[in-house]
Motif scaffolding. Structure first.
Motif, mmCIF file in Angstrom:
data_model
loop_
_atom_site.group_PDB
_atom_site.id
_atom_site.type_symbol
_atom_site.label_atom_id
_atom_site.label_comp_id
_atom_site.label_asym_id
_atom_site.label_seq_id
_atom_site.Cartn_x
_atom_site.Cartn_y
_atom_site.Cartn_z
ATOM 1 N N ASP A 127 1.076 -1.071 0.010
ATOM 2 C CA ASP A 127 -0.021 0.009 0.098
ATOM 3 C C ASP A 127 1.026 1.359 -0.113
ATOM 4 O OD1 ASP A 127 -1.868 2.044 0.457
ATOM 5 O OD2 ASP A 127 -3.070 0.333 1.207
ATOM 6 N N GLU A 128 0.580 2.167 -0.657
ATOM 7 C CA GLU A 128 1.149 3.555 -0.794
ATOM 8 C C GLU A 128 0.942 4.472 0.316
ATOM 9 O OE1 GLU A 128 2.067 4.965 -5.058
ATOM 10 O OE2 GLU A 128 0.066 3.963 -5.202
ATOM 11 N N ASP A 129 -0.139 4.074 1.174
ATOM 12 C CA ASP A 129 -0.675 4.956 1.996
ATOM 13 C C ASP A 129 0.089 4.549 3.478
ATOM 14 O OD1 ASP A 129 -2.003 6.041 4.267
ATOM 15 O OD2 ASP A 129 -4.086 5.541 3.726
ATOM 16 N N THR A 130 0.952 5.580 3.639
ATOM 17 C CA THR A 130 1.921 5.283 4.870
ATOM 18 C C THR A 130 1.178 4.940 6.090
ATOM 19 O OG1 THR A 130 2.135 7.648 5.334
ATOM 20 C CG2 THR A 130 3.800 6.516 3.912
ATOM 21 N N SER A 131 -0.179 5.474 6.348
ATOM 22 C CA SER A 131 -1.028 4.906 7.446
ATOM 23 C C SER A 131 -1.242 3.617 7.544
ATOM 24 C CB SER A 131 -2.107 5.879 7.563
ATOM 25 O OG SER A 131 -3.203 5.546 6.731
ATOM 26 N N ARG A 132 -1.065 2.919 6.489
ATOM 27 C CA ARG A 132 -1.322 1.453 6.483
ATOM 28 C C ARG A 132 0.075 0.691 6.493
ATOM 29 N NH1 ARG A 132 -5.514 1.982 1.626
ATOM 30 N NH2 ARG A 132 -7.278 2.774 3.072
ATOM 31 N N THR A 133 1.008 1.324 6.140
ATOM 32 C CA THR A 133 2.408 0.497 6.094
ATOM 33 C C THR A 133 2.579 0.263 7.492
ATOM 34 O OG1 THR A 133 3.458 2.373 5.567
ATOM 35 C CG2 THR A 133 2.974 1.112 3.773
ATOM 36 N N GLY A 134 3.615 -1.002 7.626
ATOM 37 C CA GLY A 134 4.132 -1.286 9.028
ATOM 38 C C GLY A 134 3.005 -1.900 9.782
ATOM 39 N N ARG A 135 1.857 -2.262 9.373
ATOM 40 C CA ARG A 135 0.731 -2.873 10.148
ATOM 41 C C ARG A 135 0.584 -4.311 9.570
ATOM 42 N NH1 ARG A 135 -3.533 1.154 12.313
ATOM 43 N NH2 ARG A 135 -2.140 3.109 12.681
ATOM 44 N N LYS A 136 -0.277 -4.753 10.206
ATOM 45 C CA LYS A 136 -0.609 -6.112 9.349
ATOM 46 C C LYS A 136 -2.085 -6.221 8.998
ATOM 47 C CE LYS A 136 2.692 -9.133 11.616
ATOM 48 N NZ LYS A 136 2.779 -10.387 11.391
ATOM 49 N N TYR A 137 -2.423 -6.961 7.841
ATOM 50 C CA TYR A 137 -3.592 -6.921 7.358
ATOM 51 C C TYR A 137 -3.854 -8.325 6.891
ATOM 52 C CZ TYR A 137 -7.767 -6.532 4.359
ATOM 53 O OH TYR A 137 -8.985 -6.570 3.617
ATOM 54 N N LEU A 138 -5.171 -8.961 7.574
ATOM 55 C CA LEU A 138 -5.476 -10.426 7.659
ATOM 56 C C LEU A 138 -4.135 -11.286 8.184
ATOM 57 C CD1 LEU A 138 -7.191 -10.717 4.181
ATOM 58 C CD2 LEU A 138 -8.416 -10.579 6.378
ATOM 59 N N GLY A 139 -3.413 -10.496 9.327
ATOM 60 C CA GLY A 139 -2.450 -11.438 9.784
ATOM 61 C C GLY A 139 -1.147 -11.435 8.729
ATOM 62 N N LEU A 140 -1.090 -10.685 7.855
ATOM 63 C CA LEU A 140 0.118 -10.409 6.933
ATOM 64 C C LEU A 140 0.891 -8.853 6.875
ATOM 65 C CD1 LEU A 140 -1.296 -12.515 3.808
ATOM 66 C CD2 LEU A 140 0.499 -13.435 5.848
ATOM 67 N N PRO A 141 2.105 -8.975 6.654
ATOM 68 C CA PRO A 141 2.513 -7.332 6.972
ATOM 69 C C PRO A 141 1.852 -6.589 5.390
ATOM 70 C CG PRO A 141 3.952 -9.043 6.186
ATOM 71 C CD PRO A 141 2.945 -9.697 6.715
ATOM 72 N N VAL A 142 1.805 -5.297 5.701
ATOM 73 C CA VAL A 142 1.769 -4.258 4.541
ATOM 74 C C VAL A 142 3.027 -3.439 4.496
ATOM 75 C CG1 VAL A 142 0.266 -2.487 4.108
ATOM 76 C CG2 VAL A 142 -0.670 -4.123 5.554
ATOM 77 N N PHE A 143 3.513 -3.659 3.260
ATOM 78 C CA PHE A 143 4.702 -2.882 2.990
ATOM 79 C C PHE A 143 4.231 -1.740 1.941
ATOM 80 C CE2 PHE A 143 6.563 -7.503 2.913
ATOM 81 C CZ PHE A 143 7.216 -7.176 4.173
ATOM 82 N N HIS A 144 5.298 -0.655 2.063
ATOM 83 C CA HIS A 144 5.091 0.242 1.127
ATOM 84 C C HIS A 144 6.053 -0.191 -0.060
ATOM 85 C CE1 HIS A 144 6.530 4.125 -0.656
ATOM 86 N NE2 HIS A 144 5.443 4.685 0.090
ATOM 87 N N PRO A 145 5.902 0.482 -1.090
ATOM 88 C CA PRO A 145 6.258 -0.199 -2.474
ATOM 89 C C PRO A 145 7.652 -0.274 -2.480
ATOM 90 C CG PRO A 145 4.409 1.248 -3.155
ATOM 91 C CD PRO A 145 4.649 1.410 -1.679
ATOM 92 N N SER A 146 8.298 0.793 -1.665
ATOM 93 C CA SER A 146 9.756 0.855 -1.512
ATOM 94 C C SER A 146 10.241 -0.297 -0.756
ATOM 95 C CB SER A 146 10.139 2.362 -0.927
ATOM 96 O OG SER A 146 9.895 2.589 0.355
ATOM 97 N N ALA A 147 9.630 -0.721 0.032
ATOM 98 C CA ALA A 147 10.003 -2.006 0.901
ATOM 99 C C ALA A 147 9.711 -3.192 0.750
ATOM 100 C CB ALA A 147 9.483 -1.623 2.141
ATOM 101 N N VAL A 148 9.036 -3.471 -0.629
ATOM 102 C CA VAL A 148 8.759 -4.808 -0.912
ATOM 103 C C VAL A 148 10.026 -5.694 -1.255
ATOM 104 C CG1 VAL A 148 7.707 -6.090 -2.925
ATOM 105 C CG2 VAL A 148 6.589 -4.055 -2.103
ATOM 106 N N PRO A 149 9.813 -6.889 -0.814
ATOM 107 C CA PRO A 149 11.263 -7.842 -0.632
ATOM 108 C C PRO A 149 11.674 -8.107 -2.241
ATOM 109 C CG PRO A 149 9.694 -8.725 0.586
ATOM 110 C CD PRO A 149 8.872 -7.476 0.217
ATOM 111 N N GLN A 150 12.784 -7.841 -2.411
ATOM 112 C CA GLN A 150 13.531 -7.887 -3.921
ATOM 113 C C GLN A 150 12.994 -9.407 -4.541
ATOM 114 O OE1 GLN A 150 17.740 -7.203 -3.873
ATOM 115 N NE2 GLN A 150 17.757 -7.409 -6.130
ATOM 116 N N GLY A 151 12.626 -9.326 -5.556
ATOM 117 C CA GLY A 151 12.408 -10.359 -6.555
ATOM 118 C C GLY A 151 10.893 -10.586 -6.429
#
Length: 76
Positions: free
Chosen positions: A11-35
Protein backbone atom coordinates in the motif's frame (compact mmCIF):
# COMPACT_ATOMS: atom_id res chain seq x y z
CA UNK A 1 -6.75 -20.46 -0.23
CA UNK A 2 -5.30 -16.94 -0.14
CA UNK A 3 -3.02 -17.71 2.81
CA UNK A 4 -1.06 -20.16 0.67
CA UNK A 5 -0.49 -17.66 -2.16
CA UNK A 6 -0.08 -14.30 -0.43
CA UNK A 7 2.75 -13.46 1.95
CA UNK A 8 2.26 -9.68 2.21
CA UNK A 9 0.23 -6.70 0.98
CA UNK A 10 1.47 -3.45 -0.58
CA UNK A 11 0.00 0.00 0.00
CA UNK A 12 1.24 3.48 -0.81
CA UNK A 13 -0.68 4.92 2.14
CA UNK A 14 1.91 5.28 4.89
CA UNK A 15 -0.81 5.10 7.57
CA UNK A 16 -1.31 1.45 6.55
CA UNK A 17 2.28 0.37 6.02
CA UNK A 18 4.12 -1.31 8.85
CA UNK A 19 0.89 -2.84 10.10
CA UNK A 20 -0.74 -6.19 9.48
CA UNK A 21 -3.81 -6.96 7.38
CA UNK A 22 -5.39 -10.41 7.61
CA UNK A 23 -2.35 -11.36 9.69
CA UNK A 24 0.13 -10.41 6.95
CA UNK A 25 2.51 -7.43 6.80
CA UNK A 26 1.70 -4.37 4.73
CA UNK A 27 4.72 -2.91 2.91
CA UNK A 28 5.24 0.41 1.21
CA UNK A 29 6.25 -0.14 -2.44
CA UNK A 30 9.81 0.92 -1.59
CA UNK A 31 10.03 -1.86 1.04
CA UNK A 32 8.75 -4.81 -1.01
CA UNK A 33 11.19 -7.73 -0.81
CA UNK A 34 13.48 -7.95 -3.83
CA UNK A 35 12.33 -10.31 -6.59
CA UNK A 36 8.71 -10.29 -5.47
CA UNK A 37 5.72 -10.62 -7.77
CA UNK A 38 2.97 -8.19 -6.75
CA UNK A 39 -0.52 -8.46 -8.19
CA UNK A 40 -2.38 -5.14 -8.19
CA UNK A 41 -5.92 -6.16 -7.22
CA UNK A 42 -7.81 -3.08 -8.38
CA UNK A 43 -10.20 -2.40 -11.24
CA UNK A 44 -8.33 -3.26 -14.47
CA UNK A 45 -8.08 0.32 -15.71
CA UNK A 46 -6.59 1.39 -12.36
CA UNK A 47 -4.54 -1.78 -11.92
CA UNK A 48 -2.64 -1.27 -15.18
CA UNK A 49 -1.80 2.35 -14.32
CA UNK A 50 -0.60 1.49 -10.80
CA UNK A 51 1.42 -1.49 -12.05
CA UNK A 52 3.17 0.68 -14.65
CA UNK A 53 3.84 3.48 -12.17
CA UNK A 54 5.30 1.22 -9.48
CA UNK A 55 7.29 -1.10 -11.75
CA UNK A 56 10.90 -1.35 -10.62
CA UNK A 57 13.94 -3.40 -11.40
CA UNK A 58 13.60 -5.56 -8.28
CA UNK A 59 9.81 -6.00 -8.05
CA UNK A 60 7.42 -7.28 -10.69
CA UNK A 61 3.98 -5.63 -10.56
CA UNK A 62 1.21 -7.41 -12.47
CA UNK A 63 -2.04 -5.83 -13.54
CA UNK A 64 -5.38 -7.56 -13.24
CA UNK A 65 -6.82 -8.59 -16.60
CA UNK A 66 -10.24 -7.29 -17.62
CA UNK A 67 -13.10 -9.75 -17.33
CA UNK A 68 -14.40 -11.05 -20.59
CA UNK A 69 -18.04 -10.38 -21.37
CA UNK A 70 -20.18 -13.50 -21.45
CA UNK A 71 -23.66 -14.40 -22.53
CA UNK A 72 -26.55 -15.64 -20.37
CA UNK A 73 -25.60 -17.99 -17.54
CA UNK A 74 -21.90 -17.38 -18.13
CA UNK A 75 -21.90 -18.71 -21.69
CA UNK A 76 -19.97 -16.98 -24.41
Amino acid sequence: EIAESVSFFVDEDTSRTGRKYLGLPVFHPSAVPQGSDVYVALAPIVSSEVARRLQSTHTHYHEVPALRASGPAGRQ
